[in-house]
Design an enzyme around this catalytic site. Structure first.
Site, PDB file in Angstrom:
ATOM      1  CG  ASN A  84      -2.356   0.555   0.716  1.00 27.50           C
ATOM      2  OD1 ASN A  84      -2.442   1.671   0.221  1.00 27.50           O
ATOM      3  ND2 ASN A  84      -3.403  -0.221   0.913  1.00 27.50           N
ATOM      4  NE  ARG A  85      -2.264   4.577  -3.410  1.00 26.68           N
ATOM      5  CZ  ARG A  85      -3.024   3.498  -3.645  1.00 26.68           C
ATOM      6  NH1 ARG A  85      -3.409   2.709  -2.648  1.00 26.68           N
ATOM      7  NH2 ARG A  85      -3.384   3.199  -4.882  1.00 26.68           N
ATOM      8  CG  HIS A 110       1.752  -2.150  -3.770  1.00 29.29           C
ATOM      9  ND1 HIS A 110       1.149  -2.339  -2.548  1.00 29.29           N
ATOM     10  CD2 HIS A 110       0.745  -2.159  -4.701  1.00 29.29           C
ATOM     11  CE1 HIS A 110      -0.165  -2.470  -2.728  1.00 29.29           C
ATOM     12  NE2 HIS A 110      -0.422  -2.354  -4.015  1.00 29.29           N
ATOM     13  CG  HIS A 180      -1.805  -6.693  -5.183  1.00 30.00           C
ATOM     14  ND1 HIS A 180      -2.780  -6.566  -6.142  1.00 30.00           N
ATOM     15  CD2 HIS A 180      -1.685  -5.462  -4.620  1.00 30.00           C
ATOM     16  CE1 HIS A 180      -3.224  -5.320  -6.178  1.00 30.00           C
ATOM     17  NE2 HIS A 180      -2.572  -4.630  -5.254  1.00 30.00           N
ATOM     18  CE1 TYR A 182      -6.398  -6.207  -9.428  1.00 32.18           C
ATOM     19  CE2 TYR A 182      -4.278  -7.289  -9.132  1.00 32.18           C
ATOM     20  CZ  TYR A 182      -5.028  -6.138  -9.293  1.00 32.18           C
ATOM     21  OH  TYR A 182      -4.409  -4.912  -9.318  1.00 32.18           O
ATOM     22  CG  ASP A 245      -7.526   1.175  -3.905  1.00 32.82           C
ATOM     23  OD1 ASP A 245      -7.121   0.227  -3.203  1.00 32.82           O
ATOM     24  OD2 ASP A 245      -6.779   1.838  -4.644  1.00 32.82           O
ATOM     25  CD  GLN A 282      -6.475  -0.543   0.485  1.00 36.49           C
ATOM     26  OE1 GLN A 282      -6.283  -0.386   1.692  1.00 36.49           O
ATOM     27  NE2 GLN A 282      -6.580   0.468  -0.344  1.00 36.49           N
ATOM     28  CD  GLU A 309      -4.258  -4.953  -2.100  1.00 36.19           C
ATOM     29  OE1 GLU A 309      -3.172  -4.370  -1.898  1.00 36.19           O
ATOM     30  OE2 GLU A 309      -5.186  -4.457  -2.769  1.00 36.19           O
TER      31      GLU A 309
END
Length: 345
Positions: A84-85, A110, A180, A182, A245, A282, A309
């Site tokens: 993440n950020r 990331h 991560h 999907y 998100d 997340q 996540e």
């Protein structure tokens, strides 16, 4: 349970492998040591039909291609050092300010452009488990400390994909590892808006342009309330940019393996349960997938996969009221996440 190793012929400094884990019910997981990446999961539907329920590439070398790395959606990757950020690509630790690589506007995402997702990990099979190891040197991407990461993947006959993370460091450093992948439980090319989801979280962390404000807010009365099943597309118009998100504050204690989410797809009957020892998760609904990548002739497009996540909260190093994401020489990083595939009859 069986595990096999397939060597990919490629001219790189380290050998590249695909590992295939398969259980008694035919559930199959494929993993490459490029980014410790889950390339595919195949699982049965209510009629016993086994289909792919994740997004990824048949050719593992595509994960190292210039096209992919220039616009990476991190499909199936183990991301770090910090998932993440981190706002403005900087944080303070023990009185010193650190500056990180910026790869998401003015923010760090990331682990940065040279993050764990693009590394070729050392890998082996031990006791029917795939063990992947990576050494991250001091100040890589701006992070302090020499860090050794061990990520272990295993598949049970109860259709549980178990991911164990363990990491040590010789200096205090932020560390936040996640996977991560999907998911799309339809088993075919389609959007995921009709998937139904429940999340065991009474709160979330509001964000502005994906950076948390520092507040922890109750989900009740908001489109983030998944304490009962809701379709992923049901309340999209109530969201900024019609996208999930966001980080959820999971019920239960950090370090305790707990069920945190259930997803189900009505047509196939497939279900997915997530368990973790992490404090946050997340939910991302794949809005930014843009069709620039394809697998076996099919483009991977917006809203065709969702991510769960498991993580420390985004920008935790800059928010003292969030759970601490600092790993120290005396306190290694040790967490587990489990994805359990099933059928809702």
């Amino acid at each position: 349970m069986s595990v096999i190793q397939i060597k990919v012929q490629a001219d790189f400094d380290k050998p590249i492998f695909i590992y295939e884990l398969k259980n008694n019910s035919g559930t199959t997981v494929k993993i490459t040591n490029i980014g410790a990446t889950i390339t595919s999961v195949l699982a049965p539907d209510r009629n016993g039909k086994i289909e792919k329920v994740t997004l990824g590439f048949t050719d593992p070398l595509y994960y190292l291609s210039e096209k992919y790395l220039s616009n990476s959606p991190f499909l199936g990757a183990t991301v770090g050092r910090y998932a993440n950020r981190i706002a403005q690509g900087e944080f303070q630790l023990n009185g010193k300010k650190y500056h990180l690589a910026k790869n998401n506007g003015d923010n760090h995402l990331h682990g940065g452009p040279e993050g764990f997702f693009k590394k070729i990990w050392d890998s082996t099979i031990e006791n029917d488990k795939v063990v992947m190891t990576l050494l991250s040197p001091d100040m890589e991407e701006g992070y302090p400390g020499n860090v050794k990461v061990i990520t272990t993947f295993s598949l049970t006959n109860d259709n549980e994909l178990v991911i164990d993370y363990f990491a040590t460091t010789d200096k205090a450093t932020p560390l936040n590892l996640t996977n991560h992948t999907y998911f799309n439980l339809c088993g075919k090319k389609s959007q995921i808006l009709d998937h139904e989801l429940m999340i065991f979280a009474d709160a979330y962390t509001p964000a502005v342009e994906a950076i948390p404000t520092g507040e922890i807010r109750p989900v009740k009365g908001t489109p983030f309330d998944f304490t009962e099943f809701h379709k992923l597309g049901e309340r999209a118009r109530q969201l900024d940019a019609e996208i999930y998100d966001h980080n959820f504050v999971l019920n239960g204690r950090e370090g305790e393996l707990k069920r945190v989410a259930i997803a189900r797809e009505p047509l196939s009957g497939r279900t997915l349960e997530a368990y973790t020892t992490m404090p946050g998760m997340q939910l991302y609904t794949g809005y930014y997938l843009d069709g620039s990548h394809q697998n076996e002739g099919q483009k991977i497009e917006s809203l065709e996969g969702f991510c769960l996540e498991t993580q420390y909260f985004p920008d935790s190093p800059n928010n003292a009221n969030f759970p601490s994401a600092i790993t120290t020489p005396d306190q290694p990083f040790k967490h587990t996440t489990v994805f359990k595939f099933g059928i809702d009859n």
